[in-house]
Structure formats: C-alpha cells, structure tokens
Design a protein around this motif. Structure first.
Motif, PDB file in Angstrom:
ATOM      1  N   GLU A  17      37.857   8.844  -5.776  1.00  0.00           N
ATOM      2  CA  GLU A  17      38.062   9.834  -4.717  1.00  0.00           C
ATOM      3  C   GLU A  17      37.314  11.133  -5.033  1.00  0.00           C
TER       4      GLU A  17
ATOM      5  N   TYR B  59      34.306  12.767  -2.927  1.00  0.00           N
ATOM      6  CA  TYR B  59      34.379  14.163  -2.484  1.00  0.00           C
ATOM      7  C   TYR B  59      33.110  14.912  -2.897  1.00  0.00           C
TER       8      TYR B  59
ATOM      9  N   ASN C 222      30.652  16.692  -0.332  1.00  0.00           N
ATOM     10  CA  ASN C 222      30.739  18.153  -0.299  1.00  0.00           C
ATOM     11  C   ASN C 222      29.883  18.871  -1.333  1.00  0.00           C
TER      12      ASN C 222
ATOM     13  N   ALA D 285      33.179  20.169  -5.390  1.00  0.00           N
ATOM     14  CA  ALA D 285      34.077  19.220  -6.047  1.00  0.00           C
ATOM     15  C   ALA D 285      34.640  19.810  -7.338  1.00  0.00           C
TER      16      ALA D 285
ATOM     17  N   GLU E 148      37.347  22.261  -6.524  1.00  0.00           N
ATOM     18  CA  GLU E 148      38.577  21.604  -6.067  1.00  0.00           C
ATOM     19  C   GLU E 148      39.289  20.891  -7.218  1.00  0.00           C
TER      20      GLU E 148
ATOM     21  N   ARG F 174      43.986  18.870  -4.838  1.00  0.00           N
ATOM     22  CA  ARG F 174      44.124  17.487  -4.367  1.00  0.00           C
ATOM     23  C   ARG F 174      43.871  16.442  -5.458  1.00  0.00           C
TER      24      ARG F 174
END
Length: 151
Positions: free
Chosen positions: A34, A38, A42, A47, A50, A57
């Motif tokens: 995942e 991402y 992005n 990433a 995040e 997340r």
C-alpha cells in the motif's frame, strides 16, 4: 440491573479484543504494498511525509505496525515511529543480540528485492525489546518495510 451498569459491565468485553490485536504477516506485507502504491501515485516525498506522520495511514494497532523506508546505504528516509529517525544512517545499528539488522535488510534487498528477516526491536506499545520479523520490498531504489512483533 439498570442500563448504565450493564453498559459498564460490557465495556471490557468490547475493549479488550481491540487492545489485544496484533499485526499479522499478511497485514505487514499488505501495508508495504500500500505504501509503495501510494508513492507511485503521489510521489516519494509525499509518501515519506505520510509514512512519518504521527497516527498516519501507514500505522496500525497503536503504532505497533508501521512502515519504514531506508535507502540502500542505510539512511532512514521515512519512519512510522517519527521524524526523529529520518535522516539518520542506521547501517551499523545492532539489535540486542548484536545483529546488524539494517545491514542484513540491505543485503536481502540487493539479493532478492523483497522478503522477510528477523531481528529484535523496541515495541512502541510495550517499550520492550522483542523479537520482530519484517517484510521488505524495494521500489525505486528505496527499501520499504513493515514488521510484526512475534508473540
């Protein structure tokens, strides 16, 4: 028995299963995939931000399962345990048994591109050094990983 007392008595039955949850190997591998997806969608910088974000997340189970990212020289690019780890070269880091686990991670990444490796690390939920296994996968020159604590 009044409804407030019944609700109070049921609370442990509802909360204890949530507190007892631990990540599984499948969840760790899925979280890595995942994070890579991402990053592809992005960009790496978004990433990394995040992944490092507190309660982001890419953190599960109260921070026990999280994503980390290293470059091929051992430098931390993103880490689910916080920004204080980012930018630090961990190539010579050793676990309590003296294993150079980051060096081993890089060797696995270069040899196979992905896979599992074992070491010991401080569990953020317990504060105790525990046996851990992490799944790593290389994407775009970076080692993305997530691990679970062995119980």
């Amino acid at each position: 028995m009044n409804r407030h007392l019944r609700a109070l008595l049921l609370l442990p039955a509802l909360v204890l299963p949530l507190a007892a949850q631990d990540g599984t190997p499948a969840e760790a591998e899925a979280l890595v995939k995942e994070a890579i997806a991402y990053a592809k969608a992005n960009g790496k910088e978004a990433a990394f931000k995040e992944i490092t974000k507190k309660d982001g997340r890419f953190q599960k189970y109260g921070g026990e399962l999280y994503v980390f990212v290293y470059d091929m020289d051992g430098k931390v690019l993103a880490h689910g345990q916080g920004a204080s780890k980012v930018g630090v070269n961990q190539l010579k880091a050793k676990d309590p048994d003296g294993r150079e686990f980051v060096k081993e991670r890089i060797e696995l990444a270069k040899a196979k591109g992905k896979g599992w490796h074992d070491y010991k690390y401080v569990n953020p939920k317990t504060g105790v050094k525990e046996p851990k296994t992490s799944y790593i996968e290389v994407w775009n020159g970076c080692i993305f990983g997530a691990g679970i604590y062995k119980k």
